[in-house]
Enzyme design. Structure first.
Site, PDB file in Angstrom:
ATOM      1  N   PRO A 171     -10.358  66.506  55.862  1.00 61.34           N
ATOM      2  CA  PRO A 171     -11.211  65.321  55.666  1.00 61.34           C
ATOM      3  C   PRO A 171     -10.309  64.114  55.419  1.00 61.34           C
ATOM      4  O   PRO A 171      -9.364  64.196  54.640  1.00 61.34           O
ATOM      5  CB  PRO A 171     -11.997  65.667  54.389  1.00 61.34           C
ATOM      6  CG  PRO A 171     -11.155  66.664  53.667  1.00 61.34           C
ATOM      7  CD  PRO A 171     -10.376  67.412  54.715  1.00 61.34           C
ATOM      8  N   MET A 172     -10.575  63.017  56.098  1.00 59.62           N
ATOM      9  CA  MET A 172      -9.788  61.805  55.863  1.00 59.62           C
ATOM     10  C   MET A 172     -10.714  60.591  55.880  1.00 59.62           C
ATOM     11  O   MET A 172     -11.323  60.268  56.906  1.00 59.62           O
ATOM     12  CB  MET A 172      -8.667  61.673  56.897  1.00 59.62           C
ATOM     13  CG  MET A 172      -7.531  62.679  56.666  1.00 59.62           C
ATOM     14  SD  MET A 172      -6.141  62.465  57.790  1.00 59.62           S
ATOM     15  CE  MET A 172      -6.764  63.284  59.265  1.00 59.62           C
ATOM     16  N   ALA A 173     -10.798  59.953  54.709  1.00 61.92           N
ATOM     17  CA  ALA A 173     -11.680  58.789  54.559  1.00 61.92           C
ATOM     18  C   ALA A 173     -11.239  57.683  55.514  1.00 61.92           C
ATOM     19  O   ALA A 173     -10.043  57.439  55.677  1.00 61.92           O
ATOM     20  CB  ALA A 173     -11.612  58.296  53.108  1.00 61.92           C
TER      21      ALA A 173
ATOM     22  N   GLN B 150     -18.121  66.717  53.348  1.00 52.58           N
ATOM     23  CA  GLN B 150     -17.614  66.629  51.969  1.00 52.58           C
ATOM     24  C   GLN B 150     -18.300  65.525  51.171  1.00 52.58           C
ATOM     25  O   GLN B 150     -18.385  64.383  51.627  1.00 52.58           O
ATOM     26  CB  GLN B 150     -16.108  66.367  51.989  1.00 52.58           C
ATOM     27  CG  GLN B 150     -15.489  66.435  50.606  1.00 52.58           C
ATOM     28  CD  GLN B 150     -14.028  66.040  50.599  1.00 52.58           C
ATOM     29  OE1 GLN B 150     -13.690  64.891  50.844  1.00 52.58           O
ATOM     30  NE2 GLN B 150     -13.158  66.989  50.325  1.00 52.58           N
TER      31      GLN B 150
ATOM     32  N   CYS C 144      -9.338  64.152  45.308  1.00 54.39           N
ATOM     33  CA  CYS C 144      -9.030  62.743  45.562  1.00 54.39           C
ATOM     34  C   CYS C 144      -8.318  62.140  44.334  1.00 54.39           C
ATOM     35  O   CYS C 144      -8.854  62.169  43.226  1.00 54.39           O
ATOM     36  CB  CYS C 144     -10.304  61.957  45.884  1.00 54.39           C
ATOM     37  SG  CYS C 144      -9.887  60.250  46.303  1.00 54.39           S
TER      38      CYS C 144
ATOM     39  N   ASN D  60      -3.157  73.577  52.761  1.00 54.83           N
ATOM     40  CA  ASN D  60      -3.027  72.201  53.252  1.00 54.83           C
ATOM     41  C   ASN D  60      -1.830  71.499  52.606  1.00 54.83           C
ATOM     42  O   ASN D  60      -1.551  71.692  51.436  1.00 54.83           O
ATOM     43  CB  ASN D  60      -4.330  71.449  52.926  1.00 54.83           C
ATOM     44  CG  ASN D  60      -4.255  69.950  53.150  1.00 54.83           C
ATOM     45  OD1 ASN D  60      -4.484  69.182  52.224  1.00 54.83           O
ATOM     46  ND2 ASN D  60      -3.922  69.535  54.347  1.00 54.83           N
TER      47      ASN D  60
ATOM     48  N   ASP E 160       1.562  68.961  54.395  1.00 55.22           N
ATOM     49  CA  ASP E 160       2.851  68.922  55.096  1.00 55.22           C
ATOM     50  C   ASP E 160       2.941  69.859  56.292  1.00 55.22           C
ATOM     51  O   ASP E 160       4.023  70.309  56.641  1.00 55.22           O
ATOM     52  CB  ASP E 160       4.021  69.200  54.138  1.00 55.22           C
ATOM     53  CG  ASP E 160       4.116  68.165  53.029  1.00 55.22           C
ATOM     54  OD1 ASP E 160       3.444  67.122  53.143  1.00 55.22           O
ATOM     55  OD2 ASP E 160       4.850  68.407  52.061  1.00 55.22           O
TER      56      ASP E 160
ATOM     57  N   ARG F 184      -2.550  64.318  58.239  1.00 56.89           N
ATOM     58  CA  ARG F 184      -1.820  63.191  58.827  1.00 56.89           C
ATOM     59  C   ARG F 184      -1.205  63.495  60.186  1.00 56.89           C
ATOM     60  O   ARG F 184      -1.119  62.595  61.020  1.00 56.89           O
ATOM     61  CB  ARG F 184      -0.765  62.708  57.822  1.00 56.89           C
ATOM     62  CG  ARG F 184      -1.403  62.015  56.615  1.00 56.89           C
ATOM     63  CD  ARG F 184      -0.436  61.862  55.484  1.00 56.89           C
ATOM     64  NE  ARG F 184      -0.046  63.158  54.931  1.00 56.89           N
ATOM     65  CZ  ARG F 184       0.800  63.333  53.938  1.00 56.89           C
ATOM     66  NH1 ARG F 184       1.370  62.282  53.385  1.00 56.89           N
ATOM     67  NH2 ARG F 184       1.091  64.536  53.480  1.00 56.89           N
TER      68      ARG F 184
HETATM   69  C1  LIG Z   1      -6.089  58.437  55.307  1.00 58.10           C
HETATM   70  C2  LIG Z   1      -6.395  59.655  54.465  1.00 58.10           C
HETATM   71  C3  LIG Z   1      -7.666  59.827  53.960  1.00 58.10           C
HETATM   72  C4  LIG Z   1      -7.963  60.964  53.194  1.00 58.10           C
HETATM   73  N1  LIG Z   1      -9.246  61.156  52.770  1.00 58.10           N
HETATM   74  C5  LIG Z   1      -9.597  62.326  52.158  1.00 58.10           C
HETATM   75  C6  LIG Z   1     -10.956  62.634  51.876  1.00 58.10           C
HETATM   76  O1  LIG Z   1     -11.876  61.874  52.200  1.00 58.10           O
HETATM   77  N2  LIG Z   1     -11.214  63.813  51.234  1.00 58.10           N
HETATM   78  C7  LIG Z   1     -10.230  64.699  50.890  1.00 58.10           C
HETATM   79  O2  LIG Z   1     -10.514  65.761  50.326  1.00 58.10           O
HETATM   80  N3  LIG Z   1      -8.936  64.447  51.181  1.00 58.10           N
HETATM   81  C8  LIG Z   1      -8.604  63.297  51.827  1.00 58.10           C
HETATM   82  N4  LIG Z   1      -7.307  63.073  52.188  1.00 58.10           N
HETATM   83  C9  LIG Z   1      -6.301  64.121  51.936  1.00 58.10           C
HETATM   84  C10 LIG Z   1      -6.152  65.032  53.174  1.00 58.10           C
HETATM   85  O3  LIG Z   1      -7.359  65.719  53.438  1.00 58.10           O
HETATM   86  C11 LIG Z   1      -5.019  66.046  52.963  1.00 58.10           C
HETATM   87  O4  LIG Z   1      -5.324  66.813  51.828  1.00 58.10           O
HETATM   88  C12 LIG Z   1      -3.664  65.387  52.767  1.00 58.10           C
HETATM   89  O5  LIG Z   1      -3.451  64.329  53.690  1.00 58.10           O
HETATM   90  C13 LIG Z   1      -2.515  66.405  52.890  1.00 58.10           C
HETATM   91  O6  LIG Z   1      -2.519  67.008  54.159  1.00 58.10           O
HETATM   92  P1  LIG Z   1      -1.466  66.553  55.325  1.00 58.10           P
HETATM   93  O7  LIG Z   1      -0.083  66.726  54.770  1.00 58.10           O
HETATM   94  O8  LIG Z   1      -1.751  67.492  56.463  1.00 58.10           O
HETATM   95  O9  LIG Z   1      -1.762  65.132  55.648  1.00 58.10           O
HETATM   96  C14 LIG Z   1      -6.960  61.922  52.911  1.00 58.10           C
HETATM   97  C15 LIG Z   1      -5.678  61.716  53.413  1.00 58.10           C
HETATM   98  C16 LIG Z   1      -5.385  60.625  54.192  1.00 58.10           C
HETATM   99  C17 LIG Z   1      -3.989  60.455  54.732  1.00 58.10           C
END
Ligand SMILES: Cc1cc2nc3c(=O)[nH]c(=O)nc-3n(C[C@H](O)[C@H](O)[C@H](O)COP(=O)(O)O)c2cc1C
Length: 336
Positions: A23-25, A77, A108, A208, A210, A233
């Site tokens: 999930p990414m806001a 979510q 968050c 989750n 990296d 990301r």
């Molecule tokens: C731009 C952005 C928005 C995010 N929004 C949420 C969100 O809405 N809910 C959530 O649980 N995590 C959110 N995250 C966290 C990601 O879901 C994830 O846990 C975190 O980026 C680590 O994973 P990665 O290393 O694959 O990026 C967000 C991360 C980024 C970069």
């Protein structure tokens, strides 16, 4: 290798493979999710949605609930700090949305959310996790999952207690970002903790943090035993990361990176969907950051990024990306 790609289930919902979009806001709306889904994701998460926004029927929040049926299976979510509104929002999602799974955000780290007693704040209090998750689980029919971090800080690493509390409360799955709240997005994700949390419960755990390459996904599964690998990301501007990971887990083979033309074509498809979803004015502006992500790694992209930031219409935006794709191809066929 096939074992690395096995399907898994969350509360009776089947995922065809283990690759999960995080999930990414501000990113994971239907336009992006559907595009990623078409690249083979086993499960996609929607961006976090405010419980109060749902309860108050805020227009923008309600728009965020839109799901295209081709996205299934999808986890939606919600976040909130008040039991009453969290439960009411979950009931709305349960009865009036097409989501397959309801996920509760408890990871968050931003102050605005923590101040509302929501998100990662719960990581300090397994009893609160139990209370909140139980209340939601008993109020809805859809499976409920939680997404958490390993702890608040190095002194408060309650990951195992928190995971067990969520399981005891009836959660159908847990996604774990291997960082603490105070780490925000800094440092490295601790996969050892993900393994410990996976070993402490009997429900599916999605790891989750990296995962930057398909090989990282394979390594995370091998080192932690997680049921799913969540990618955030690394999928920004790069739905191929999802496809390449699915294929790598299936066969051990690394598919070639896309050409600039392929990247621009998918960027334009994503853009077209965003225009349909949010209208031209908003889509042109929101797509600027996505375009920069799609352009990352393509040689000579500085001028096009600047031009895109000034683009005001869908026509202008599309022409710029098309022009650049041809130009990039002329310079170097696969300069990515
Ligand atoms: C731009 C952005 C928005 C995010 N929004 C949420 C969100 O809405 N809910 C959530 O649980 N995590 C959110 N995250 C966290 C990601 O879901 C994830 O846990 C975190 O980026 C680590 O994973 P990665 O290393 O694959 O990026 C967000 C991360 C980024 C970069």
């Amino acid at each position: 290798m096939a074992e690395l790609n096995r399907p898994f289930e969350i509360g009776g919902i089947r995922m065809d493979n283990r690759v999960v979009l995080a999930p990414m806001a501000g990113v994971c709306n239907s336009a992006f999710r559907l595009t990623v889904k078409e690249f083979g994701a086993g499960l996609v998460y929607a961006e976090m949605i405010s419980d109060k926004g749902i309860v108050q029927r805020n227009e923008k929040t309600m728009d965020m609930l839109y799901i295209d049926e081709r996205e299934y299976p999808l986890s939606l979510q919600i976040f909130g700090g008040d039991k009453e509104t969290l439960v009411e929002a979950a009931q709305y999602v349960d009865k009036s949305s097409n989501a397959d799974i309801i996920d509760i955000n408890m990871g968050c780290p931003v102050n605005k959310i923590i101040r509302c007693e929501a998100g990662a704040k719960w990581l300090l209090d397994p009893d609160k996790i139990h209370e909140m998750v139980s209340a939601v689980v008993s109020a809805v029919d859809k499976p409920v999952s939680v997404k958490m971090r390993i702890g608040w800080d190095e002194e408060h690493l309650l990951g195992v207690e928190n995971a067990r509390a969520a399981e005891a409360a009836g959660a159908a799955a847990i996604a774990v970002h291997g960082r603490t709240r105070v780490q925000m997005y800094e440092g490295t994700a601790n996969w050892d903790w993900i393994r410990k949390m996976k070993e402490s419960v009997n429900i599916p755990v999605i790891g989750n943090g990296d995962v930057e390459t398909p090989q990282d996904a394979g390594r995370m599964i091998a080192e932690t035993g997680v049921d799913g690998v969540m990618i955030g990301r690394a999928a920004l501007g790069d739905p191929w990361m999802i496809y390449r990971t699915v294929k790598y887990l299936e066969t051990g083979e690394l598919i070639a990176q896309p050409t600039p033309r392929e990247k621009m074509d998918v960027c334009l498809l994503h853009f077209k969907r965003l225009v349909q979803l949010k209208g031209e004015f908003v889509a042109v502006r929101e797509m600027r950051k996505h375009a920069a992500w799609y352009l990352k790694g393509i040689r000579g992209n500085a001028h096009i990024r600047k031009a895109i930031n000034g683009a005001e219409s869908a026509g202008e935006f599309t022409a710029l990306l098309n022009g650049f794709a041809d130009e990039a191809r002329a310079i170097e066929p696969s300069a990515v």
